[in-house]
Design a protein around this motif. Structure first.
Motif, short mmCIF file in Angstrom:
data_model
loop_
_atom_site.label_atom_id
_atom_site.label_comp_id
_atom_site.label_asym_id
_atom_site.label_seq_id
_atom_site.Cartn_x
_atom_site.Cartn_y
_atom_site.Cartn_z
N SER A 23 0.82 -1.21 0.00
CA SER A 23 0.00 0.00 0.00
C SER A 23 0.85 1.26 0.00
N TYR A 26 2.35 1.79 -3.54
CA TYR A 26 1.33 2.30 -4.46
C TYR A 26 0.93 3.73 -4.11
N ASP A 27 0.94 4.09 -2.82
CA ASP A 27 0.65 5.46 -2.41
C ASP A 27 1.73 6.40 -2.94
N ARG A 30 1.03 6.81 -6.61
CA ARG A 30 -0.18 7.61 -6.82
C ARG A 30 0.06 9.09 -6.58
N THR A 31 0.88 9.41 -5.58
CA THR A 31 1.17 10.81 -5.25
C THR A 31 2.36 11.35 -6.03
N LYS A 32 2.87 10.55 -6.95
CA LYS A 32 3.96 10.94 -7.85
C LYS A 32 5.28 11.22 -7.13
N THR A 38 3.63 1.99 -16.79
CA THR A 38 2.78 0.81 -16.92
C THR A 38 2.83 0.33 -18.37
N ARG A 43 3.04 -2.83 -13.74
CA ARG A 43 3.61 -1.59 -13.21
C ARG A 43 5.09 -1.84 -12.97
#
Length: 62
Positions: A23, A26-27, A30-32, A38, A43
């Motif tokens: 998690s 991936y966080d 997601r927050t770059k 991809t 990924r």
């Protein structure tokens, strides 16, 4: 002159290197804060992106 080939890591490989959970990785994506690409459903994170993330965290801590 050609550039050195870029090593692409899977999310589990990044988890192992950073000692983070799925998690959290991936966080970061997601927050770059952690660059990734991809291809289809896969990924991949360039090894250089992991190094940049670590360098940035060290600068934040200083």
């Amino acid at each position: 002159m050609t550039a050195a080939p870029t090593t692409l890591l899977t999310v589990p490989e990044v988890m192992t290197r950073l000692k983070y959970g799925r998690s959290k990785v991936y966080d970061l994506i997601r927050t770059k804060r952690l660059r990734s690409i991809t291809e289809g459903r896969c990924r991949r994170i360039p090894e250089s992106a992991v190094e940049e993330y670590i360098r940035a965290r060290l600068e934040e801590a200083a």
